[in-house]
Design a protein around this motif. Sequence first.
Motif, short mmCIF file in Angstrom:
data_model
loop_
_atom_site.label_atom_id
_atom_site.label_comp_id
_atom_site.label_asym_id
_atom_site.label_seq_id
_atom_site.Cartn_x
_atom_site.Cartn_y
_atom_site.Cartn_z
N ILE A 5 30.29 41.07 37.37
CA ILE A 5 30.07 39.91 38.12
C ILE A 5 29.64 40.29 39.30
O ILE A 5 30.21 41.15 40.04
CB ILE A 5 31.20 38.94 38.18
CG1 ILE A 5 31.94 38.58 37.19
CG2 ILE A 5 31.04 37.71 39.28
CD1 ILE A 5 33.13 37.76 37.00
N ARG A 10 30.44 35.93 42.13
CA ARG A 10 31.74 35.95 42.47
C ARG A 10 32.37 34.77 43.54
O ARG A 10 33.28 34.22 43.47
CB ARG A 10 32.43 37.44 43.11
CG ARG A 10 32.42 38.44 41.93
CD ARG A 10 32.64 39.77 42.71
NE ARG A 10 34.08 39.83 42.73
CZ ARG A 10 34.57 41.20 42.81
NH1 ARG A 10 33.90 41.89 43.29
NH2 ARG A 10 35.97 41.16 43.13
N ARG A 13 32.26 31.52 41.97
CA ARG A 13 33.46 31.50 41.23
C ARG A 13 34.88 31.19 42.23
O ARG A 13 35.82 30.38 41.91
CB ARG A 13 33.78 32.62 40.34
CG ARG A 13 32.81 32.66 39.16
CD ARG A 13 32.93 34.06 38.67
NE ARG A 13 32.04 34.24 37.43
CZ ARG A 13 32.22 33.98 36.15
NH1 ARG A 13 33.40 33.82 35.66
NH2 ARG A 13 31.28 34.32 35.43
N PRO A 38 38.47 30.77 36.93
CA PRO A 38 37.05 31.41 37.75
C PRO A 38 37.87 32.18 38.98
O PRO A 38 37.35 33.28 39.46
CB PRO A 38 36.61 29.99 38.29
CG PRO A 38 37.24 29.14 37.98
CD PRO A 38 38.16 29.29 36.86
N THR A 41 38.78 35.60 37.74
CA THR A 41 37.67 36.56 37.26
C THR A 41 36.79 36.94 38.66
O THR A 41 36.39 37.97 38.59
CB THR A 41 36.74 35.68 36.40
OG1 THR A 41 36.34 34.44 36.85
CG2 THR A 41 37.33 35.40 34.91
N TRP A 46 35.35 40.79 36.72
CA TRP A 46 34.93 40.97 35.32
C TRP A 46 35.26 39.76 34.50
O TRP A 46 36.30 39.14 34.93
CB TRP A 46 35.97 42.09 34.66
CG TRP A 46 35.66 42.74 33.21
CD1 TRP A 46 34.67 43.18 32.94
CD2 TRP A 46 36.41 42.06 32.23
NE1 TRP A 46 34.65 43.28 31.60
CE2 TRP A 46 35.68 42.58 30.92
CE3 TRP A 46 37.69 41.43 32.01
CZ2 TRP A 46 36.11 42.48 29.81
CZ3 TRP A 46 37.97 41.23 30.69
CH2 TRP A 46 37.33 41.89 29.76
N CYS A 47 34.35 39.36 33.79
CA CYS A 47 34.16 37.98 32.99
C CYS A 47 34.49 38.52 31.41
O CYS A 47 33.31 39.06 30.93
CB CYS A 47 33.41 37.19 33.47
SG CYS A 47 33.14 35.81 32.45
N TYR A 50 31.16 37.15 29.78
CA TYR A 50 29.89 37.82 30.06
C TYR A 50 30.05 39.13 29.29
O TYR A 50 28.97 39.89 28.94
CB TYR A 50 30.11 38.22 31.50
CG TYR A 50 29.45 37.29 32.36
CD1 TYR A 50 29.32 35.97 31.99
CD2 TYR A 50 29.10 37.59 33.75
CE1 TYR A 50 28.82 35.03 33.08
CE2 TYR A 50 28.72 36.32 34.64
CZ TYR A 50 28.41 35.40 34.09
OH TYR A 50 27.90 34.38 34.96
#
Length: 62
Positions: A5, A10, A13, A38, A41, A46-47, A50
């Motif tokens: 991300i 970021r 989110r 969100p 993450t 890190w997601c 993704y």
Amino acid sequence: MTKNIGGIDRIIRAVLGAALILWALIGGPVWTWIGIVPLATAAIGWCPPYAIFGIKTCKMKQ
């Protein structure tokens, strides 16, 4: 877990997650607690979706 991300992602989110949690705290619907996802993450960078789909919004280090 490598970070996937990027900076702007970021920030978006974190702002969205914080807004949803704030809404939940002031009496919003129960589903607004999903803002924890969100926010988390954004905090770790890190997601999981993704990673599954091979998406990266962070810049590669050279």
